[in-house]
Design a protein around this motif. Structure first.
Motif, PDB file in Angstrom:
ATOM      1  N   ALA A   1       3.379  74.737  64.156  1.00 53.25           N
ATOM      2  CA  ALA A   1       3.685  73.335  63.857  1.00 53.25           C
ATOM      3  C   ALA A   1       4.675  72.775  64.866  1.00 53.25           C
ATOM      4  O   ALA A   1       4.492  71.668  65.401  1.00 53.25           O
ATOM      5  N   ALA A   2       5.735  73.523  65.149  1.00 50.68           N
ATOM      6  CA  ALA A   2       6.738  73.067  66.112  1.00 50.68           C
ATOM      7  C   ALA A   2       6.145  72.946  67.508  1.00 50.68           C
ATOM      8  O   ALA A   2       6.492  72.026  68.267  1.00 50.68           O
ATOM      9  N   SER A   3       5.245  73.858  67.863  1.00 48.48           N
ATOM     10  CA  SER A   3       4.616  73.795  69.182  1.00 48.48           C
ATOM     11  C   SER A   3       3.807  72.514  69.339  1.00 48.48           C
ATOM     12  O   SER A   3       3.821  71.880  70.408  1.00 48.48           O
ATOM     13  N   ALA A   4       3.096  72.120  68.284  1.00 49.08           N
ATOM     14  CA  ALA A   4       2.348  70.864  68.339  1.00 49.08           C
ATOM     15  C   ALA A   4       3.288  69.669  68.447  1.00 49.08           C
ATOM     16  O   ALA A   4       3.005  68.693  69.159  1.00 49.08           O
ATOM     17  N   MET A   5       4.415  69.738  67.761  1.00 50.87           N
ATOM     18  CA  MET A   5       5.377  68.637  67.795  1.00 50.87           C
ATOM     19  C   MET A   5       5.989  68.449  69.186  1.00 50.87           C
ATOM     20  O   MET A   5       6.058  67.327  69.707  1.00 50.87           O
ATOM     21  N   VAL A   6       6.429  69.544  69.806  1.00 51.42           N
ATOM     22  CA  VAL A   6       7.057  69.400  71.122  1.00 51.42           C
ATOM     23  C   VAL A   6       6.017  69.057  72.181  1.00 51.42           C
ATOM     24  O   VAL A   6       6.330  68.362  73.165  1.00 51.42           O
ATOM     25  N   GLU A   7       4.774  69.507  72.003  1.00 50.79           N
ATOM     26  CA  GLU A   7       3.720  69.121  72.945  1.00 50.79           C
ATOM     27  C   GLU A   7       3.463  67.623  72.855  1.00 50.79           C
ATOM     28  O   GLU A   7       3.287  66.941  73.870  1.00 50.79           O
ATOM     29  N   ALA A   8       3.446  67.090  71.636  1.00 47.18           N
ATOM     30  CA  ALA A   8       3.281  65.647  71.466  1.00 47.18           C
ATOM     31  C   ALA A   8       4.446  64.885  72.083  1.00 47.18           C
ATOM     32  O   ALA A   8       4.254  63.859  72.748  1.00 47.18           O
ATOM     33  N   ALA A   9       5.667  65.369  71.862  1.00 47.44           N
ATOM     34  CA  ALA A   9       6.839  64.722  72.445  1.00 47.44           C
ATOM     35  C   ALA A   9       6.751  64.705  73.961  1.00 47.44           C
ATOM     36  O   ALA A   9       7.110  63.708  74.615  1.00 47.44           O
TER      37      ALA A   9
ATOM     38  N   ARG B   1       4.015  64.691  75.755  1.00 48.08           N
ATOM     39  CA  ARG B   1       2.954  63.777  76.173  1.00 48.08           C
ATOM     40  C   ARG B   1       3.308  62.308  75.941  1.00 48.08           C
ATOM     41  O   ARG B   1       2.859  61.431  76.685  1.00 48.08           O
ATOM     42  N   LEU B   2       4.101  62.029  74.914  1.00 52.08           N
ATOM     43  CA  LEU B   2       4.379  60.645  74.537  1.00 52.08           C
ATOM     44  C   LEU B   2       5.602  60.057  75.228  1.00 52.08           C
ATOM     45  O   LEU B   2       5.906  58.878  75.046  1.00 52.08           O
ATOM     46  N   ASN B   3       6.299  60.849  76.016  1.00 50.13           N
ATOM     47  CA  ASN B   3       7.554  60.362  76.603  1.00 50.13           C
ATOM     48  C   ASN B   3       7.552  60.476  78.119  1.00 50.13           C
ATOM     49  O   ASN B   3       8.462  61.028  78.730  1.00 50.13           O
ATOM     50  N   GLU B   4       6.525  59.917  78.739  1.00 50.37           N
ATOM     51  CA  GLU B   4       6.428  59.949  80.194  1.00 50.37           C
ATOM     52  C   GLU B   4       7.263  58.859  80.848  1.00 50.37           C
ATOM     53  O   GLU B   4       7.624  58.969  82.018  1.00 50.37           O
TER      54      GLU B   4
ATOM     55  N   GLN C   1      -5.514  63.596  68.199  1.00 47.01           N
ATOM     56  CA  GLN C   1      -6.365  64.161  69.242  1.00 47.01           C
ATOM     57  C   GLN C   1      -7.148  63.074  69.962  1.00 47.01           C
ATOM     58  O   GLN C   1      -7.309  63.107  71.180  1.00 47.01           O
ATOM     59  N   TRP C   2      -7.646  62.114  69.217  1.00 43.57           N
ATOM     60  CA  TRP C   2      -8.436  61.048  69.832  1.00 43.57           C
ATOM     61  C   TRP C   2      -7.575  60.169  70.733  1.00 43.57           C
ATOM     62  O   TRP C   2      -7.932  59.880  71.872  1.00 43.57           O
TER      63      TRP C   2
ATOM     64  N   ARG D   1      -6.618  63.972  75.897  1.00 46.96           N
ATOM     65  CA  ARG D   1      -6.764  65.404  76.150  1.00 46.96           C
ATOM     66  C   ARG D   1      -6.444  66.226  74.903  1.00 46.96           C
ATOM     67  O   ARG D   1      -6.696  67.425  74.864  1.00 46.96           O
ATOM     68  N   GLY D   2      -5.873  65.571  73.900  1.00 47.81           N
ATOM     69  CA  GLY D   2      -5.532  66.273  72.673  1.00 47.81           C
ATOM     70  C   GLY D   2      -4.328  67.171  72.836  1.00 47.81           C
ATOM     71  O   GLY D   2      -3.699  67.236  73.897  1.00 47.81           O
ATOM     72  N   LEU D   3      -3.986  67.863  71.770  1.00 43.69           N
ATOM     73  CA  LEU D   3      -2.858  68.797  71.772  1.00 43.69           C
ATOM     74  C   LEU D   3      -3.409  70.206  71.622  1.00 43.69           C
ATOM     75  O   LEU D   3      -4.030  70.543  70.614  1.00 43.69           O
ATOM     76  N   ARG D   4      -3.160  71.048  72.608  1.00 41.15           N
ATOM     77  CA  ARG D   4      -3.679  72.416  72.558  1.00 41.15           C
ATOM     78  C   ARG D   4      -3.132  73.191  71.372  1.00 41.15           C
ATOM     79  O   ARG D   4      -3.841  74.012  70.771  1.00 41.15           O
TER      80      ARG D   4
END
Length: 242
Positions: free
Chosen positions: A92-100, A102-105, A225-226, A230-233
């Motif tokens: 769960a945490a891995s998905a959260m930090v991956e989203a962070a 991707r969303l903070n470029e 994901q949509w 590229r979605g979140l691995r």
């Protein structure tokens, strides 16, 4: 070039050479930062353990041309060990930090920083179901990035809701006229849960049955994901076998 100090969450690390690491962090005032932490892979390193994923730190950096350089690190939130020791929390945490990541470029947004810190702290303490904490974070992070799902009026034509079709490609719930054939249907309870996850209404979320949370979390994952293309691995591992 000047040095600067900030609070940051460690998102990920990569090996560099024999003893160094490249650390990617989400900072409160400077947004996403990539920096070299020299010598942190040596056993004698004073702050290697502080620069692991999910840790919250006070860090001093030297501003470089392409990569900054870590000079000092103090721990503010040691969440890494509690998260890494549990498979569900870790995924769960891995998905959260991956989203962070991707969303903070672009420019810094302190709200993104505080949202992630709060979610990781809650996850490490087991305050709520792991999947619910992750889904709530993802919905709220997407909202901060300008991609909040429509959970009331139709996402396509604006007709007043509630509606019972959820189409990620169209932005959330849609009316019967706008819903493509075969669109997934959601019941009133799932819609209520999605709204609670987005609002952080934990009284509603914590009272939900596991199957209800699973249904809502599945829609959240599909939506994220949509819209992230590229979605979140990491999402492919959430809920998997230990």
């Amino acid at each position: 070039m000047p040095t600067y100090r900030d609070e940051a969450v460690v998102l990920r690390t990569h090996k560099l050479g024999e003893a160094d690491r490249i650390v990617t962090m989400l900072s409160r005032r400077h947004g996403k930062v990539r920096a070299v932490a020299k010598g942190v892979r040596r056993t004698s390193s004073k702050f290697g353990a502080r620069l692991e994923p999910f840790m919250v730190v006070d860090v001093q950096l030297y501003a470089g041309r392409s990569l900054d350089i870590v000079q000092q690190v103090e721990s503010l939130g040691s969440y890494g060990a509690d998260i890494a020791g549990d498979y569900d929390r870790y995924t769960a945490a891995s998905a959260m930090v991956e989203a962070a990541d991707r969303l903070n470029e672009n420019e810094a947004n302190p709200d993104h920083f505080y949202l992630l810190v709060g979610a990781l702290r809650s996850l490490s303490r087991g305050e709520h179901a792991d999947g619910a904490t992750m889904s709530s974070y993802l919905l709220r992070a997407m909202s901060l990035a300008g991609w909040a799902p429509a959970l009331g009026d139709c996402a396509r034509c604006g007709s007043p809701g509630p509606h019972d079709a959820f189409v990620s490609q169209l932005g959330g719930t849609v009316c019967a006229r706008c819903a493509p054939a075969g669109s997934p249907r959601i019941d009133a309870r799932t819609l209520e849960l999605l709204r609670a996850l987005l609002a952080g209404d934990w009284a509603v979320v914590d009272a939900a049955a596991e199957r209800e949370l699973a249904a809502a979390s599945g829609l959240v994952s599909a939506y994220v994901q949509w819209h992230l293309e590229r979605g979140l691995r990491a999402l492919s591992h959430v809920g998997g076998k230990r």
